[in-house]
Enzyme design. Sequence first.
Site, mmCIF file in Angstrom:
data_model
loop_
_atom_site.group_PDB
_atom_site.id
_atom_site.type_symbol
_atom_site.label_atom_id
_atom_site.label_comp_id
_atom_site.label_asym_id
_atom_site.label_seq_id
_atom_site.Cartn_x
_atom_site.Cartn_y
_atom_site.Cartn_z
ATOM 1 N N ASP A 1 17.826 -4.079 17.872
ATOM 2 C CA ASP A 1 17.760 -5.463 17.574
ATOM 3 C C ASP A 1 17.111 -5.880 18.749
ATOM 4 O OD1 ASP A 1 19.370 -4.818 15.424
ATOM 5 O OD2 ASP A 1 20.911 -4.715 16.605
ATOM 6 N N LYS B 1 12.044 -5.871 17.817
ATOM 7 C CA LYS B 1 10.757 -5.132 17.465
ATOM 8 C C LYS B 1 9.820 -5.619 16.342
ATOM 9 C CE LYS B 1 13.339 -1.525 17.245
ATOM 10 N NZ LYS B 1 14.640 -2.124 17.563
ATOM 11 N N GLY C 1 17.208 -3.040 10.818
ATOM 12 C CA GLY C 1 17.013 -4.432 10.343
ATOM 13 C C GLY C 1 16.131 -5.189 11.023
HETATM 14 P P1 IMP Z 1 24.019 4.982 12.037
HETATM 15 O O1 IMP Z 1 22.518 4.885 12.377
HETATM 16 O O2 IMP Z 1 24.096 3.906 10.847
HETATM 17 O O3 IMP Z 1 24.754 6.249 11.890
HETATM 18 O O4 IMP Z 1 24.782 4.152 13.446
HETATM 19 C C1 IMP Z 1 24.998 4.765 14.601
HETATM 20 C C2 IMP Z 1 24.878 3.647 15.700
HETATM 21 O O5 IMP Z 1 23.906 2.961 15.670
HETATM 22 C C3 IMP Z 1 25.912 2.315 15.128
HETATM 23 O O6 IMP Z 1 26.440 2.160 16.567
HETATM 24 C C4 IMP Z 1 24.986 1.382 14.735
HETATM 25 O O7 IMP Z 1 25.462 0.123 14.911
HETATM 26 C C5 IMP Z 1 23.751 1.648 15.561
HETATM 27 N N1 IMP Z 1 22.766 1.102 14.758
HETATM 28 C C6 IMP Z 1 21.948 1.969 13.873
HETATM 29 N N2 IMP Z 1 20.623 1.190 13.454
HETATM 30 C C7 IMP Z 1 20.827 0.047 14.175
HETATM 31 C C8 IMP Z 1 19.943 -0.700 14.410
HETATM 32 O O8 IMP Z 1 18.877 -0.775 13.648
HETATM 33 N N3 IMP Z 1 20.040 -1.845 15.280
HETATM 34 C C9 IMP Z 1 21.005 -1.796 16.031
HETATM 35 N N4 IMP Z 1 21.967 -0.815 15.900
HETATM 36 C C10 IMP Z 1 21.772 0.144 15.309
HETATM 37 MG MG MG Z 2 17.857 -4.820 13.979
#
Ligand code: IMP
Ligand code: MG
Length: 431
Positions: A18, A21, A45
């Site tokens: 976040d 990018k 996101g």
């Molecule tokens: P996962 O990628 O859904 O397995 O989540 C693993 C960890 O990465 C968690 O702490 C999520 O909140 C974090 N996370 C996954 N994708 C993002 C992102 O695009 N931005 C910020 N945190 C992320």
């Molecule tokens: Mg994001």
Amino acid sequence: MLDSDVRCLVVVGSQWGDEGKGKLVDVLAKDADWIARYQGGANAGHTVRVGEQQYILHQIPSGILYPGKHCVLGNGMVLDPVTFFDELDELKGRGYEVEDRILISTRAQLVLAYHKLLDRAEEQSRGDAAIGTTGRGIGAAYEDKVARAGIRVADLSNRERLRELLEAGAARAQAKLRALGSDETVDVEALYDELSSLAERLLPMACDVGLALSRALDRGEKVLLEGAQGSMLDVDHGTYPFVTSSPTVAGAATTGVGLGPTVIDAVLGVVKAYTTRVGNGPLPTELPPAEADHLRELGAEYGATTGRPRRTGWFDTPVVRYAARINGLTALAVSKLDVLDTLPEIKLAVNYRLGGDTLEEFPADLSRLTELEPVYETMPGWRTSSAEARRLEDLPATARAYLDRISELTGLPIRFVSVGRRRAQIIEVGG
Ligand code: IMP
Ligand code: MG
């Protein structure tokens, strides 16, 4: 915006994701021909603002909002075909011509409905040790990939084989769900039917994307490799086990699209002017609740994928120094500087202390990570709007001093400063 001698640039998040990018890639895409995602999936996101319109991209690269640019979903990604088409159709509905500009790697793994069930069941079984995943099935899909039980885009072109793979995958998932105490059932027929119909639309976009990118580079075209999440969420180098399941660092950018590491000319690390994290795990510079809430409101820090409130903290130099090393960063882009505009003073962590010692390097050991204390330096705020600044000279001297200090402490030049959501709200340093 892109240096003329840079043909292949990696844009990588250098905190916990976040960092902004999406906006940076959107701005840089103007000068690029190809924009490729190399890891992650719909957990990402990426928020991009064009005029009055806001777009949140999850799987499609942020370059898609520039007409004519080619966008690639690399083999390092785990592709959720259902939400991919939701995203694509939304862009089409908003007037973007997208279908013939997107290439999807035949080697990318598919995220299926059972991966999402597994993600949630696994999180539940972790109890207090939950990672706080996005629930998008990312970890379960990467687990299947490494277990050599995954289903790839290429498998969609052979229906008989697809059925066999689905039956095996579903049986595996079902057994794991049972073991986790979940009573969800996996419906193979429904999955097969859904995938068969999606395959008709997906396969025309599927190809060897490494070949396409390599030919493009040979023709002298410019390629941006867009990271998702951030270095501290990297499965090897992040705050394990509170990480995502893919390698997020720049070193993964070429394996994730099918190129070799020698094509990379520069690596731009994107950092917020402060720090945020969504999900659980260590965050050394996290603010106490009231201040954390204040910064969250100033920065509108809510997850673009899950809507969860992000945890907030001061800029953490040890994190960014570490990111500089593990990514081979050549420059920084500092985002959301404007969020700090109203603060009377701004802190930044210059180092950590642990049990009377100064820590020089970011520790791997989670227990040390949760115990360490950041050592802060306090700088005066500028208390004027930076939103209209378009050159470094337009910024108040105190804001420039803050940026200089970040540059000095991280040992990196700052190439871009973002001062708002809009495309125009960017300062190109020395550009
Ligand atoms: P996962 O990628 O859904 O397995 O989540 C693993 C960890 O990465 C968690 O702490 C999520 O909140 C974090 N996370 C996954 N994708 C993002 C992102 O695009 N931005 C910020 N945190 C992320
Ligand atoms: Mg994001």
